[in-house]
Write a protein that holds these residues in place. Sequence first.
Motif, PDB file in Angstrom:
ATOM      1  N   GLY A  57     -12.083 -39.432 -20.809  1.00 37.47           N
ATOM      2  CA  GLY A  57     -10.793 -39.498 -20.239  1.00 37.47           C
ATOM      3  C   GLY A  57      -9.911 -40.484 -21.159  1.00 37.47           C
ATOM      4  N   VAL A  82     -13.802 -43.422 -22.709  1.00 31.66           N
ATOM      5  CA  VAL A  82     -12.527 -43.735 -22.254  1.00 31.66           C
ATOM      6  C   VAL A  82     -11.687 -44.312 -22.976  1.00 31.66           C
ATOM      7  N   ALA A 142      -3.967 -41.628 -15.610  1.00 32.98           N
ATOM      8  CA  ALA A 142      -5.095 -41.179 -16.476  1.00 32.98           C
ATOM      9  C   ALA A 142      -5.183 -39.773 -16.339  1.00 32.98           C
ATOM     10  N   PHE A 181      -1.442 -36.048 -16.901  1.00 29.48           N
ATOM     11  CA  PHE A 181      -1.693 -37.485 -16.100  1.00 29.48           C
ATOM     12  C   PHE A 181      -1.195 -37.793 -14.934  1.00 29.48           C
ATOM     13  N   LEU A 192     -12.702 -38.986 -12.872  1.00 28.70           N
ATOM     14  CA  LEU A 192     -12.945 -40.181 -14.009  1.00 28.70           C
ATOM     15  C   LEU A 192     -13.817 -41.385 -12.982  1.00 28.70           C
ATOM     16  N   SER A 218      -8.244 -36.922 -16.832  1.00 29.88           N
ATOM     17  CA  SER A 218     -10.026 -36.514 -17.121  1.00 29.88           C
ATOM     18  C   SER A 218     -10.091 -35.603 -18.411  1.00 29.88           C
ATOM     19  N   ALA A 242      -3.888 -43.226 -11.920  1.00 25.25           N
ATOM     20  CA  ALA A 242      -5.140 -43.618 -11.893  1.00 25.25           C
ATOM     21  C   ALA A 242      -5.725 -43.933 -10.798  1.00 25.25           C
ATOM     22  N   VAL A 296      -6.103 -43.055 -20.560  1.00 27.89           N
ATOM     23  CA  VAL A 296      -5.159 -43.681 -19.755  1.00 27.89           C
ATOM     24  C   VAL A 296      -4.028 -44.069 -20.604  1.00 27.89           C
TER      25      VAL A 296
END
Length: 188
Positions: free
Chosen positions: A133, A97, A166, A148, A174, A168, A151, A135
């Motif tokens: 992923g 991530v 976030a 996005f 995620l 994926s 999250a 962020v």
Amino acid sequence: MADPNENTNLAFDPTHVTHIRPERKAEVGVINALVMQAFADLPDGDGHQSFVVEKLRNDGDLTFSFVSINEGRPVGHIAVFPVEVTAEDGKTKIDGVYALGPVAVLPDLQSAGHGSALVNHAIGALHGLGAKGVVVYGDVDFFARFGFSKAETLVYPGHDADAFQALSLDGEKLPQGTVRFPAAYEGE
């Protein structure tokens, strides 16, 4: 003879992204100034964004550092770096991530596509790494354009949950966990 279908009314567009590439060592000072200028007129534009990028670079935390080039010079920049994700059990670390940001474009070229091109390029580079992923923390409307969303499974303690988004990259949901950005990003 000129092509009759060619649009000869096209003038050179000085806002056009000519290409995106990794930063070069000799450009570090230019990039620091660019990032500082990009955020200067914003409420939180106290220069810390430039120091974040510099510290991420100095700490070896940058996975990618891309520049958008216009007329042979960097006019935009994006930093890409891994974040630490700890699963709900508080012990298990989840790899793959990353985070994007800050995304910086010189003020006179903002809204000309440089930021979008940089984000798309960075996402593509992360796909190439096989990242799970990515962020972001910041402008919700800007980042929503790239897929996005809030999250839902990841938590960024002590920060506005609505500004934490976030995406994926591997087609899977995620994982659930707590995100910790590198010390440089947190101002440590």
